[in-house]
Design a protein around this motif. Structure first.
Motif, PDB file in Angstrom:
ATOM      1  N   PHE A  29       0.834  -1.200   0.000  1.00 59.97           N
ATOM      2  CA  PHE A  29       0.000   0.000   0.000  1.00 59.97           C
ATOM      3  C   PHE A  29       0.871   1.254   0.000  1.00 59.97           C
ATOM      4  CE2 PHE A  29      -1.915   3.405   2.555  1.00 59.97           C
ATOM      5  CZ  PHE A  29      -2.987   3.723   1.744  1.00 59.97           C
ATOM      6  N   ARG A  30       1.872   1.278   0.862  1.00 59.06           N
ATOM      7  CA  ARG A  30       2.731   2.454   0.970  1.00 59.06           C
ATOM      8  C   ARG A  30       3.429   2.751  -0.354  1.00 59.06           C
ATOM      9  NH1 ARG A  30       8.171   3.389   4.335  1.00 59.06           N
ATOM     10  NH2 ARG A  30       8.562   1.338   3.475  1.00 59.06           N
ATOM     11  N   ALA A  56      -8.318   8.622  -7.614  1.00 60.77           N
ATOM     12  CA  ALA A  56      -9.113   8.673  -6.384  1.00 60.77           C
ATOM     13  C   ALA A  56      -9.853   7.358  -6.176  1.00 60.77           C
ATOM     14  CB  ALA A  56     -10.086   9.841  -6.434  1.00 60.77           C
ATOM     15  N   HIS A  57     -10.381   6.795  -7.251  1.00 57.57           N
ATOM     16  CA  HIS A  57     -11.083   5.505  -7.158  1.00 57.57           C
ATOM     17  C   HIS A  57     -10.143   4.409  -6.662  1.00 57.57           C
ATOM     18  CE1 HIS A  57     -13.756   2.197  -8.134  1.00 57.57           C
ATOM     19  NE2 HIS A  57     -12.738   1.643  -8.774  1.00 57.57           N
ATOM     20  N   LYS A  58      -8.971   4.342  -7.241  1.00 58.69           N
ATOM     21  CA  LYS A  58      -8.001   3.307  -6.866  1.00 58.69           C
ATOM     22  C   LYS A  58      -7.574   3.454  -5.416  1.00 58.69           C
ATOM     23  CE  LYS A  58      -3.570   1.320  -8.033  1.00 58.69           C
ATOM     24  NZ  LYS A  58      -2.224   1.800  -8.020  1.00 58.69           N
ATOM     25  N   VAL A  59      -7.236   4.670  -5.019  1.00 55.46           N
ATOM     26  CA  VAL A  59      -6.762   4.901  -3.651  1.00 55.46           C
ATOM     27  C   VAL A  59      -7.895   4.686  -2.644  1.00 55.46           C
ATOM     28  CG1 VAL A  59      -5.765   6.621  -2.081  1.00 55.46           C
ATOM     29  CG2 VAL A  59      -4.889   6.402  -4.417  1.00 55.46           C
ATOM     30  N   LYS A  60      -9.120   4.984  -3.041  1.00 57.37           N
ATOM     31  CA  LYS A  60     -10.276   4.778  -2.164  1.00 57.37           C
ATOM     32  C   LYS A  60     -10.330   3.335  -1.678  1.00 57.37           C
ATOM     33  CE  LYS A  60     -14.196   4.021  -4.045  1.00 57.37           C
ATOM     34  NZ  LYS A  60     -15.410   4.130  -4.842  1.00 57.37           N
ATOM     35  N   SER A  61     -10.226   2.420  -2.590  1.00 53.79           N
ATOM     36  CA  SER A  61     -10.333   1.004  -2.245  1.00 53.79           C
ATOM     37  C   SER A  61      -9.141   0.522  -1.428  1.00 53.79           C
ATOM     38  CB  SER A  61     -10.460   0.168  -3.515  1.00 53.79           C
ATOM     39  OG  SER A  61     -11.595   0.560  -4.233  1.00 53.79           O
ATOM     40  N   VAL A  66      -6.636  -1.024   4.234  1.00 55.74           N
ATOM     41  CA  VAL A  66      -5.620  -0.956   5.295  1.00 55.74           C
ATOM     42  C   VAL A  66      -6.077  -0.116   6.478  1.00 55.74           C
ATOM     43  CG1 VAL A  66      -3.715  -1.351   3.694  1.00 55.74           C
ATOM     44  CG2 VAL A  66      -4.336   0.995   4.313  1.00 55.74           C
ATOM     45  N   GLY A  67      -7.300   0.400   6.414  1.00 57.51           N
ATOM     46  CA  GLY A  67      -7.846   1.143   7.543  1.00 57.51           C
ATOM     47  C   GLY A  67      -7.626   2.641   7.521  1.00 57.51           C
ATOM     48  N   ALA A  68      -7.188   3.187   6.394  1.00 59.54           N
ATOM     49  CA  ALA A  68      -7.051   4.642   6.262  1.00 59.54           C
ATOM     50  C   ALA A  68      -8.403   5.191   5.803  1.00 59.54           C
ATOM     51  CB  ALA A  68      -5.925   4.987   5.291  1.00 59.54           C
ATOM     52  N   LEU A  69      -9.353   5.178   6.715  1.00 61.97           N
ATOM     53  CA  LEU A  69     -10.745   5.441   6.362  1.00 61.97           C
ATOM     54  C   LEU A  69     -11.019   6.891   5.994  1.00 61.97           C
ATOM     55  CD1 LEU A  69     -12.534   3.166   8.980  1.00 61.97           C
ATOM     56  CD2 LEU A  69     -11.724   2.615   6.675  1.00 61.97           C
ATOM     57  N   GLU A  70     -10.352   7.824   6.616  1.00 63.92           N
ATOM     58  CA  GLU A  70     -10.543   9.233   6.262  1.00 63.92           C
ATOM     59  C   GLU A  70     -10.042   9.486   4.845  1.00 63.92           C
ATOM     60  OE1 GLU A  70     -11.836  13.077   6.396  1.00 63.92           O
ATOM     61  OE2 GLU A  70     -12.287  11.493   7.821  1.00 63.92           O
ATOM     62  N   LEU A  71      -8.920   8.887   4.513  1.00 66.92           N
ATOM     63  CA  LEU A  71      -8.396   9.004   3.144  1.00 66.92           C
ATOM     64  C   LEU A  71      -9.378   8.387   2.160  1.00 66.92           C
ATOM     65  CD1 LEU A  71      -6.268   9.696   1.045  1.00 66.92           C
ATOM     66  CD2 LEU A  71      -5.046   7.590   1.703  1.00 66.92           C
ATOM     67  N   SER A  72      -9.904   7.238   2.491  1.00 63.28           N
ATOM     68  CA  SER A  72     -10.873   6.578   1.621  1.00 63.28           C
ATOM     69  C   SER A  72     -12.102   7.459   1.398  1.00 63.28           C
ATOM     70  CB  SER A  72     -11.287   5.230   2.223  1.00 63.28           C
ATOM     71  OG  SER A  72     -12.184   4.568   1.376  1.00 63.28           O
ATOM     72  N   ALA A  73     -12.581   8.106   2.465  1.00 64.72           N
ATOM     73  CA  ALA A  73     -13.757   8.980   2.345  1.00 64.72           C
ATOM     74  C   ALA A  73     -13.462  10.189   1.462  1.00 64.72           C
ATOM     75  CB  ALA A  73     -14.214   9.426   3.729  1.00 64.72           C
ATOM     76  N   LEU A  74     -12.287  10.779   1.607  1.00 65.39           N
ATOM     77  CA  LEU A  74     -11.923  11.920   0.765  1.00 65.39           C
ATOM     78  C   LEU A  74     -11.812  11.492  -0.702  1.00 65.39           C
ATOM     79  CD1 LEU A  74      -9.319  13.587   3.117  1.00 65.39           C
ATOM     80  CD2 LEU A  74     -11.481  14.606   2.371  1.00 65.39           C
ATOM     81  N   CYS A  75     -11.257  10.324  -0.921  1.00 64.18           N
ATOM     82  CA  CYS A  75     -11.164   9.796  -2.291  1.00 64.18           C
ATOM     83  C   CYS A  75     -12.548   9.584  -2.886  1.00 64.18           C
ATOM     84  CB  CYS A  75     -10.392   8.480  -2.300  1.00 64.18           C
ATOM     85  SG  CYS A  75      -8.625   8.660  -2.012  1.00 64.18           S
ATOM     86  N   ALA A  76     -13.459   9.038  -2.078  1.00 70.70           N
ATOM     87  CA  ALA A  76     -14.822   8.802  -2.558  1.00 70.70           C
ATOM     88  C   ALA A  76     -15.481  10.115  -2.959  1.00 70.70           C
ATOM     89  CB  ALA A  76     -15.644   8.089  -1.483  1.00 70.70           C
ATOM     90  N   ASP A  77     -15.250  11.150  -2.169  1.00 73.56           N
ATOM     91  CA  ASP A  77     -15.834  12.454  -2.473  1.00 73.56           C
ATOM     92  C   ASP A  77     -15.277  13.010  -3.792  1.00 73.56           C
ATOM     93  OD1 ASP A  77     -17.357  14.907  -1.890  1.00 73.56           O
ATOM     94  OD2 ASP A  77     -15.379  15.791  -1.507  1.00 73.56           O
ATOM     95  N   VAL A  78     -13.964  12.959  -3.945  1.00 71.70           N
ATOM     96  CA  VAL A  78     -13.342  13.465  -5.172  1.00 71.70           C
ATOM     97  C   VAL A  78     -13.803  12.637  -6.368  1.00 71.70           C
ATOM     98  CG1 VAL A  78     -11.143  13.702  -6.411  1.00 71.70           C
ATOM     99  CG2 VAL A  78     -11.354  14.538  -4.055  1.00 71.70           C
TER     100      VAL A  78
END
Length: 114
Positions: A29-30, A56-61, A66-78
């Motif tokens: 992931f890193r 954004a779609h790729k990073v969202k998933s 890996v539990g970076a849920l805030e990042l996933s939510a921001l990606c979903a929004d974008v």
């Protein structure tokens, strides 16, 4: 910063840790996130919203896994905003995504002990 429930799901794949699944997933992931962020910045700078949405779609998933849920939510929004054409104020949202991604990278590095 990384969601304990998501990390627990990864640990279930390798209960005794002998296969190093959690470490391998986090390291993958890193490394992928670094490449994705470079691609996202280039797309943003070029005004390529299609690629911004794709990254954004790729990073969202991957961030959710890996539990970076805030990042996933921001990606979903974008991703959603690009998909529906609501991009008038996309720049600050992409910037927030990038900032959160940096936090996620630090959290993953800490989890890996690096």
């Amino acid at each position: 910063m990384l969601d304990d429930t998501a990390l627990a799901r990864l640990r279930e794949l390798d209960p005794d840790g002998s296969l190093g699944v959690v470490g391998r997933v986090l390291e993958t992931f890193r490394m992928a996130l670094g490449r994705d962020l470079d691609r996202l910045k280039q797309a943003r700078d070029a005004g390529d919203l299609k690629t911004v949405g794709e990254v954004a779609h790729k990073v969202k998933s991957s961030s959710a896994s890996v539990g970076a849920l805030e990042l996933s939510a921001l990606c979903a929004d974008v991703e959603r905003r690009v998909r529906v054409g609501d991009t008038a104020d996309i720049a600050p949202r992409v910037q927030a995504l990038l900032a959160e991604a940096q936090r996620a990278q630090l959290a993953v590095a800490a989890a890996l002990g690096t």
